[in-house]
Design an enzyme around this catalytic site. Sequence first.
Site, PDB file in Angstrom:
ATOM      1  CE  LYS A  42      -4.537  -0.902   1.978  1.00  0.00           C
ATOM      2  NZ  LYS A  42      -5.439  -0.538   3.068  1.00  0.00           N
ATOM      3  NE  ARG A  91     -15.039   3.701   5.646  1.00  0.00           N
ATOM      4  CZ  ARG A  91     -13.904   3.846   5.005  1.00  0.00           C
ATOM      5  NH1 ARG A  91     -13.043   4.735   5.407  1.00  0.00           N
ATOM      6  NH2 ARG A  91     -13.616   3.125   3.961  1.00  0.00           N
ATOM      7  CB  SER A 129      -6.258   6.227   6.589  1.00  0.00           C
ATOM      8  OG  SER A 129      -6.524   5.640   7.838  1.00  0.00           O
TER       9      SER A 129
END
Length: 165
Positions: A42, A91, A129
């Site tokens: 990532k 979420r 993030s």
Amino acid sequence: MSKTILYPGTFDPITNGHTDLVMRAARLFDEVIVAVAENPGKGPLFSIEEREEMVRQALAEVTNVQVVGFSGLLVDFAAKHQADALLRGIRAVSDFEYEFQLANMNRRLAPDLESVFLTPDETNTFISSTLVREVARYGGDISDFVHPYVAACLRQKFSDGEAGD
């Protein structure tokens, strides 16, 4: 019998949405292990040590939390730490399909390891993030989205020019 839940993630950086989930889990389980994934694929902004410290600072008031960095297969890490369950946050509906796939793969690899899904407080549902990093990169106010220590780390990272544009 003590119950342990493991909350894996890159936490680059940890947000108020993450901390909200940990605090909820800490009320339900005897121990919460926040597993900070190395995840070099990532290309994280922060090193694993920096991310671990941000998590420790953000969760310092939660007494039944342990922060541990890891790399490798999550189910192996969970077995090593005798976790009973994995914590995953959802979420929005868009998170569900991916989380459902992960839960089924983890169940296939470790049938006794349950996945527990929690939703964050509605004030944190839009926080990620990635978004926090982008706002911070351009000097925006992130104080409502992350712990003050994390905000300071982000300001420092971007003021040093390490993160580029």
